[in-house]
Design a protein around this motif. Structure first.
Motif, PDB file in Angstrom:
ATOM      1  N   ILE A  67       0.836  -1.195   0.000  1.00  0.00           N
ATOM      2  CA  ILE A  67       0.000   0.000   0.000  1.00  0.00           C
ATOM      3  C   ILE A  67       0.873   1.248   0.000  1.00  0.00           C
ATOM      4  N   VAL A  71       1.070   4.401  -2.784  1.00  0.00           N
ATOM      5  CA  VAL A  71       0.912   5.800  -2.380  1.00  0.00           C
ATOM      6  C   VAL A  71       2.149   6.606  -2.776  1.00  0.00           C
ATOM      7  N   CYS A 114      -3.832  11.466  -0.701  1.00  0.00           N
ATOM      8  CA  CYS A 114      -4.241  10.275  -1.445  1.00  0.00           C
ATOM      9  C   CYS A 114      -4.981   9.383  -0.459  1.00  0.00           C
ATOM     10  N   VAL A 116      -6.770   5.858   0.419  1.00  0.00           N
ATOM     11  CA  VAL A 116      -6.858   4.445   0.065  1.00  0.00           C
ATOM     12  C   VAL A 116      -8.140   3.899   0.684  1.00  0.00           C
ATOM     13  N   VAL A 179      -8.952  -2.620  -3.334  1.00  0.00           N
ATOM     14  CA  VAL A 179      -8.834  -1.240  -2.871  1.00  0.00           C
ATOM     15  C   VAL A 179      -9.013  -0.300  -4.053  1.00  0.00           C
ATOM     16  N   LEU A 181      -7.930   4.001  -4.873  1.00  0.00           N
ATOM     17  CA  LEU A 181      -7.205   5.172  -4.388  1.00  0.00           C
ATOM     18  C   LEU A 181      -7.779   6.387  -5.086  1.00  0.00           C
ATOM     19  N   THR A 203     -10.858   3.485   5.305  1.00  0.00           N
ATOM     20  CA  THR A 203     -10.061   4.455   4.556  1.00  0.00           C
ATOM     21  C   THR A 203      -8.750   4.751   5.275  1.00  0.00           C
TER      22      THR A 203
END
Length: 251
Positions: A67, A71, A114, A116, A179, A181, A203
């Motif tokens: 993750i 990002v 950002c 997620v 997920v 984004l 989130t």
């Protein structure tokens, strides 16, 4: 990691659904931690705006390397986690999230995050999946929001209808563990859950440390762990480029 086409989609459309998904055991960990949260705080059955103020076990999810890699590809190598929340949408009674832009709520300057969004259950059109207006982030400004105090809403501010074309909306349907984004300026919302199954979504909010979390600009009508001014920032990667962010543990 994200492919070049996925990165391009994020920058042009304001969101991306990558090939990545959580392993089943990790998904089970999220569900178990959420169950533990609700056993202690049943008032969060539909929505918990600040998970980390009540159980830092959710940080295990925020620190998953895959993750963080995604990002970093989108907002750079210096970033912090400033919040995590849970939109649970229980079966039959899950609330509607009105059309909005996240940045309308957040005391970050310049605005940059950002988000997620993790599907803890399957997210479908029937149970109130996330809906987005593709490309609506490209203006890089906030539209006009108005207070809506109606029952059955998870958030109180709603974007005025003349600010966007709802006919352009796209449903982001996800399998459990997938997920998405999305950008801080993307217009999005969701319908209520009237189905027989829950639609839990977690989130994670990451901001580049070129921005500053401005506690003096936060809505301070709440106090304690739910206050926007009292969120704890966690440096995830790199350094605090601004040199002005406060990483003291609040809760």
């Amino acid at each position: 990691m994200l492919g070049a086409d996925e990165i391009e989609h994020y920058h042009t459309q304001g969101y991306v659904v990558p090939a990545f998904r959580l392993e089943d055991d990790v998904l089970g960990e999220v569900r178990g931690t959420h169950d533990r949260l609700l056993a202690k705080y049943p008032e969060f059955a539909d929505y918990c705006p600040s998970l980390l103020a009540f159980d830092t076990a959710f940080l295990n999810i925020a620190r998953i390397p895959a993750i963080l890699d995604m990002v970093e590809q989108l907002i750079g190598s210096n970033f912090a986690l400033w919040n995590s929340s849970f939109f649970a949408k229980p079966a039959r009674v899950g609330t509607r999230t009105p059309w909005h832009q996240d940045g309308e709520y957040w005391p970050i300057r310049p605005l940059a995050t950002c988000s997620v969004w993790i599907a803890v259950d399957e997210a479908t059109t029937e149970n109130g999946c996330l809906r987005v207006i593709p490309g609506s982030h490209r203006r890089r400004e906030l539209g006009r929001h108005e207070f809506n105090g109606a029952d059955g809403l998870s958030l109180p501010l709603e974007l005025r209808t003349e600010e966007f074309d709802e006919a352009a909306a796209r449903d982001i349907t996800l399998d459990a563990g997938q997920v998405s984004l999305h950008d801080v300026f993307l217009i999005h919302g969701s319908e209520p859950n009237r189905s027989a199954v829950p639609r839990r979504g977690m989130t994670l909010r990451y901001m580049p440390t070129t921005s500053v979390y401005r506690r003096d600009l936060a809505d301070n009508r709440r106090s304690g762990p739910l206050s926007m001014a009292e969120r704890t920032l966690y440096l995830m990667r790199g350094t605090d480029v601004s040199g002005r962010n406060d990483f003291r543990v609040r809760w």
